[in-house]
Scaffold this motif. Structure first.
Motif, PDB file in Angstrom:
ATOM      1  N   ASN A 170       0.590  -1.067   0.000  1.00 21.49           N
ATOM      2  CA  ASN A 170       0.069  -0.103  -0.106  1.00 21.49           C
ATOM      3  C   ASN A 170       1.006   1.344   0.256  1.00 21.49           C
ATOM      4  OD1 ASN A 170      -2.782  -1.451   0.433  1.00 21.49           O
ATOM      5  ND2 ASN A 170      -1.618  -1.915   2.428  1.00 21.49           N
ATOM      6  N   PHE A 171       0.457   2.146  -0.787  1.00 27.78           N
ATOM      7  CA  PHE A 171       1.181   3.587  -0.509  1.00 27.78           C
ATOM      8  C   PHE A 171       0.042   4.477  -0.371  1.00 27.78           C
ATOM      9  CE2 PHE A 171       3.354   0.867  -4.088  1.00 27.78           C
ATOM     10  CZ  PHE A 171       4.539   1.113  -3.421  1.00 27.78           C
ATOM     11  N   PRO A 172       0.585   5.499   0.535  1.00 26.12           N
ATOM     12  CA  PRO A 172      -0.456   6.637   0.940  1.00 26.12           C
ATOM     13  C   PRO A 172      -0.390   7.627  -0.030  1.00 26.12           C
ATOM     14  CG  PRO A 172       1.600   6.863   2.148  1.00 26.12           C
ATOM     15  CD  PRO A 172       1.560   5.615   1.233  1.00 26.12           C
ATOM     16  N   GLU A 173      -1.574   8.194  -0.255  1.00 26.53           N
ATOM     17  CA  GLU A 173      -1.598   9.524  -1.176  1.00 26.53           C
ATOM     18  C   GLU A 173      -0.196  10.140  -1.168  1.00 26.53           C
ATOM     19  OE1 GLU A 173      -4.016  13.597  -2.094  1.00 26.53           O
ATOM     20  OE2 GLU A 173      -4.870  11.994  -1.097  1.00 26.53           O
ATOM     21  N   GLY A 174       0.538  10.959  -2.180  1.00 21.46           N
ATOM     22  CA  GLY A 174       1.666  11.727  -2.342  1.00 21.46           C
ATOM     23  C   GLY A 174       3.038  10.758  -2.055  1.00 21.46           C
ATOM     24  N   ALA A 175       2.886   9.492  -1.873  1.00 19.42           N
ATOM     25  CA  ALA A 175       3.896   8.769  -1.777  1.00 19.42           C
ATOM     26  C   ALA A 175       4.876   8.466  -3.169  1.00 19.42           C
ATOM     27  CB  ALA A 175       3.620   7.394  -1.143  1.00 19.42           C
ATOM     28  N   LYS A 176       5.937   8.565  -3.134  1.00 15.83           N
ATOM     29  CA  LYS A 176       6.890   8.473  -4.402  1.00 15.83           C
ATOM     30  C   LYS A 176       7.061   6.914  -4.374  1.00 15.83           C
ATOM     31  CE  LYS A 176       8.486  12.127  -6.542  1.00 15.83           C
ATOM     32  NZ  LYS A 176       8.164  12.436  -8.095  1.00 15.83           N
ATOM     33  N   LEU A 177       6.611   6.506  -5.689  1.00 15.02           N
ATOM     34  CA  LEU A 177       7.253   4.959  -5.731  1.00 15.02           C
ATOM     35  C   LEU A 177       8.465   4.959  -6.204  1.00 15.02           C
ATOM     36  CD1 LEU A 177       3.988   5.054  -5.856  1.00 15.02           C
ATOM     37  CD2 LEU A 177       4.116   2.932  -7.194  1.00 15.02           C
ATOM     38  N   PHE A 178       8.990   5.578  -7.117  1.00 13.87           N
ATOM     39  CA  PHE A 178      10.437   6.022  -7.478  1.00 13.87           C
ATOM     40  C   PHE A 178      10.693   7.072  -8.133  1.00 13.87           C
ATOM     41  CE2 PHE A 178       7.775   3.376 -10.658  1.00 13.87           C
ATOM     42  CZ  PHE A 178       7.992   4.202 -11.815  1.00 13.87           C
ATOM     43  N   ASP A 179      11.935   7.373  -8.346  1.00 16.61           N
ATOM     44  CA  ASP A 179      12.353   8.589  -9.011  1.00 16.61           C
ATOM     45  C   ASP A 179      13.311   8.497 -10.200  1.00 16.61           C
ATOM     46  OD1 ASP A 179      11.220  10.842  -7.447  1.00 16.61           O
ATOM     47  OD2 ASP A 179      12.624  10.292  -5.725  1.00 16.61           O
ATOM     48  N   GLU A 180      13.056   9.152 -11.267  1.00 14.72           N
ATOM     49  CA  GLU A 180      13.795   8.927 -12.303  1.00 14.72           C
ATOM     50  C   GLU A 180      15.453   8.759 -11.939  1.00 14.72           C
ATOM     51  OE1 GLU A 180      14.478  11.284 -16.665  1.00 14.72           O
ATOM     52  OE2 GLU A 180      14.486  12.514 -15.112  1.00 14.72           O
ATOM     53  N   GLY A 181      16.113   8.067 -12.686  1.00 13.23           N
ATOM     54  CA  GLY A 181      17.497   7.923 -12.170  1.00 13.23           C
ATOM     55  C   GLY A 181      17.908   6.837 -11.034  1.00 13.23           C
ATOM     56  N   GLY A 182      16.926   6.679 -10.243  1.00 11.13           N
ATOM     57  CA  GLY A 182      17.093   5.703  -9.122  1.00 11.13           C
ATOM     58  C   GLY A 182      17.201   4.162  -9.682  1.00 11.13           C
ATOM     59  N   PRO A 183      17.445   3.283  -8.719  1.00 10.95           N
ATOM     60  CA  PRO A 183      17.702   1.743  -9.373  1.00 10.95           C
ATOM     61  C   PRO A 183      16.368   1.238  -9.453  1.00 10.95           C
ATOM     62  CG  PRO A 183      18.292   2.131  -6.992  1.00 10.95           C
ATOM     63  CD  PRO A 183      18.057   3.582  -7.595  1.00 10.95           C
ATOM     64  N   ALA A 184      16.189   0.429 -10.531  1.00  8.69           N
ATOM     65  CA  ALA A 184      14.941  -0.139 -10.911  1.00  8.69           C
ATOM     66  C   ALA A 184      14.774  -1.562 -10.576  1.00  8.69           C
ATOM     67  CB  ALA A 184      14.400   0.282 -12.262  1.00  8.69           C
ATOM     68  N   GLN A 185      14.303  -1.986  -9.398  1.00  6.35           N
ATOM     69  CA  GLN A 185      14.407  -3.378  -8.764  1.00  6.35           C
ATOM     70  C   GLN A 185      13.328  -3.868  -8.891  1.00  6.35           C
ATOM     71  OE1 GLN A 185      16.827  -2.780  -5.200  1.00  6.35           O
ATOM     72  NE2 GLN A 185      18.615  -2.413  -6.441  1.00  6.35           N
ATOM     73  N   THR A 186      12.099  -3.251  -8.492  1.00  4.74           N
ATOM     74  CA  THR A 186      10.768  -3.618  -8.427  1.00  4.74           C
ATOM     75  C   THR A 186       9.635  -3.149  -9.513  1.00  4.74           C
ATOM     76  OG1 THR A 186      10.273  -2.044  -6.863  1.00  4.74           O
ATOM     77  CG2 THR A 186      10.864  -4.121  -5.888  1.00  4.74           C
ATOM     78  N   PHE A 187       8.552  -3.615  -9.585  1.00  9.63           N
ATOM     79  CA  PHE A 187       7.566  -3.077 -10.354  1.00  9.63           C
ATOM     80  C   PHE A 187       6.102  -3.466 -10.016  1.00  9.63           C
ATOM     81  CE2 PHE A 187       8.106  -7.330 -12.185  1.00  9.63           C
ATOM     82  CZ  PHE A 187       6.528  -7.814 -12.369  1.00  9.63           C
ATOM     83  N   TRP A 188       4.972  -3.058 -10.129  1.00 15.03           N
ATOM     84  CA  TRP A 188       3.709  -2.937  -9.491  1.00 15.03           C
ATOM     85  C   TRP A 188       2.849  -3.136 -10.604  1.00 15.03           C
ATOM     86  CZ3 TRP A 188       7.469   0.457  -8.609  1.00 15.03           C
ATOM     87  CH2 TRP A 188       8.199   0.585  -7.235  1.00 15.03           C
ATOM     88  N   ILE A 189       1.703  -3.839  -9.978  1.00 14.89           N
ATOM     89  CA  ILE A 189       0.274  -3.929 -10.905  1.00 14.89           C
ATOM     90  C   ILE A 189      -0.708  -3.160  -9.620  1.00 14.89           C
ATOM     91  CG2 ILE A 189      -1.230  -5.190 -11.969  1.00 14.89           C
ATOM     92  CD1 ILE A 189       0.682  -7.143 -12.589  1.00 14.89           C
ATOM     93  N   VAL A 190      -1.276  -2.192 -10.157  1.00 11.32           N
ATOM     94  CA  VAL A 190      -2.274  -1.275  -9.417  1.00 11.32           C
ATOM     95  C   VAL A 190      -3.486  -2.077  -9.261  1.00 11.32           C
ATOM     96  CG1 VAL A 190      -3.614   0.769  -9.222  1.00 11.32           C
ATOM     97  CG2 VAL A 190      -1.346   0.933 -10.369  1.00 11.32           C
ATOM     98  N   ARG A 191      -3.706  -2.278  -7.924  1.00  6.49           N
ATOM     99  CA  ARG A 191      -4.963  -2.969  -7.493  1.00  6.49           C
ATOM    100  C   ARG A 191      -6.209  -1.845  -7.198  1.00  6.49           C
ATOM    101  NH1 ARG A 191      -3.944  -5.353  -2.069  1.00  6.49           N
ATOM    102  NH2 ARG A 191      -5.976  -6.201  -2.303  1.00  6.49           N
ATOM    103  N   SER A 192      -5.862  -0.959  -6.766  1.00 11.68           N
ATOM    104  CA  SER A 192      -6.759   0.262  -6.801  1.00 11.68           C
ATOM    105  C   SER A 192      -6.004   1.594  -6.363  1.00 11.68           C
ATOM    106  CB  SER A 192      -7.862   0.142  -5.562  1.00 11.68           C
ATOM    107  OG  SER A 192      -7.161   0.009  -4.222  1.00 11.68           O
ATOM    108  N   GLY A 193      -6.530   2.631  -6.827  1.00 11.03           N
ATOM    109  CA  GLY A 193      -5.949   3.809  -6.633  1.00 11.03           C
ATOM    110  C   GLY A 193      -5.458   4.430  -8.113  1.00 11.03           C
TER     111      GLY A 193
END
Length: 152
Positions: free
Chosen positions: A29-52
């Motif tokens: 879960n991520f609260p409103e306003g949470a950064k999932l990732f920033d450009e240039g950062g290490p890409a180690q995960t990915f997500w499939i949105v369930r809701s939101g």
């Protein structure tokens, strides 16, 4: 900003391949306003949105805030950079509402793809289709921001 051409997992992967992928999902879960990732950062995960809603953004020179590229909702993939070396995020992502998602470890999924060519091909085609849509959306957004307006 989500488009009719959005590539949802259920529309692309067979039930067998979805099941195989989902066996490695972790609910987050991520609260409103949470950064999932920033450009240039290490890409180690990915997500499939369930809701939101998650907004993809691109930082722009001379602007304080990044430009939104696309809004993603239920069933949509967030992140593709985990699949391609050097595994670095090409955009940024932020939860615009509270988000529930399935999270996946990119290295684990790459290993599964290598072990089963049919699964690997299916995941690769899915991510490739998503990437094509994102590239188009980004191009369109940048043209909106930077193209000269016609007079009159």
């Amino acid at each position: 900003m989500s488009t009719p051409s959005a590539i949802r997992i259920a529309a692309v992967l067979s039930a067998e391949h979805r099941g195989r992928l989902m066996a490695h999902a972790r609910e987050v879960n991520f609260p409103e306003g949470a950064k999932l990732f920033d450009e240039g950062g290490p890409a180690q995960t990915f997500w499939i949105v369930r809701s939101g809603t998650v907004t993809l953004e691109i930082p722009l020179p001379g602007r304080r805030t990044p430009a939104p590229v696309e809004s993603l909702g239920p069933g949509e993939l967030v992140g593709w950079s985990w699949l391609f070396p050097p595994y670095v995020w090409q955009l940024s992502a932020e939860a615009m509402t509270p988000v529930r998602a399935y999270e996946f470890d990119g290295a684990t999924v790459r290993m599964l793809m290598d072990a089963d060519p049919a699964f690997g091909s299916a995941i690769g085609h899915w991510v490739g289709r998503v990437l094509a849509v994102r590239l188009h959306q980004t191009r369109t957004r940048l043209l909106d921001l930077y193209s000269p307006r016609s007079a009159g």
